[in-house]
Motif scaffolding. Sequence first.
Motif: not given
Length: 282
Positions: A122-123, A155-158, A243-254
């Motif tokens: 994720d970003w 802050d790249v994150s797995e 980080t602000p909103a809008g990360v990939g994990a927060g999307m539906k679907p991710p």
Amino acid sequence: MRLVRFGEPGAEKPGLIDEENRIRDLSGEIDDIGGAVLSRHGLEKLRALDPKSLPKADPSHRLGPPVAGIRNFIAVGRNYAEHAAETGSETPSEPLLFNKAVSCIAGPRDGFAIPNGATKVDWEVEVAIVIGERCYQVSKDEAMNYVAGFCLCNDVSERTWQKERGGQWLKGKSAPGFGPLGPWLVTRDEIENPAALELWLDVNGQRMQTGTTADMIFDFATIVSYTSEFLALEPGDVITTGTPAGVGAGMKPPVFLKAGDIVTLGNAHLGEQRQVVSSPAE
């Protein structure tokens, strides 16, 4: 001032960006951008230089992380109200601190590979604080006096490793290339209002994140003071602040990154980054 480090990894030279957006070579004046150079006195000496008197550097040079000798790379989790909401998390009552390994630090355009076994990369566009002088248990009122400046961080994150493997978030935050910094360090005096920095991030040209530091739960001074309650921060230490909103994990679907994706992110004062995502074999 906008301070940079340019050249091949491990052999970067210090520089600054002049008013015409050209790199000027500082290697005749200082060894690198770190340590005492980042103190109030050290930065004043650099401000006294005439950029036109410094050699021009080839603009094709790679830019490295704008700070040398980083010993502590600290991050703050869930520090934007809208981001906490999108992840379904409670708003923290105190800053949520974790570490990123210093071995993950990269230049702003270096790119990164998806690690073997990673499935949810994720970003996160963030503003990072660069510490200028040793501070330990400093008050909020005094905290910003110990800050040299700010830079961008992705802050790249797995997410699987971060949240589903137990233990600290360090696991999902520290693969090589997972901490691009820069392109430059902007000194604190150049940022008129740190609480009004607009941030954005695109993946393959599609806007994913748009936010402002006004949405931060804990401001920069609070973060520095709070962190210094527990450890001594040293010159060159970096704290990336959420980080602000809008990360990939927060999307539906991710949505998560894959090989070939291009991540761009930026701020009008702090510059822009660009990373090409590659596969583990590349």
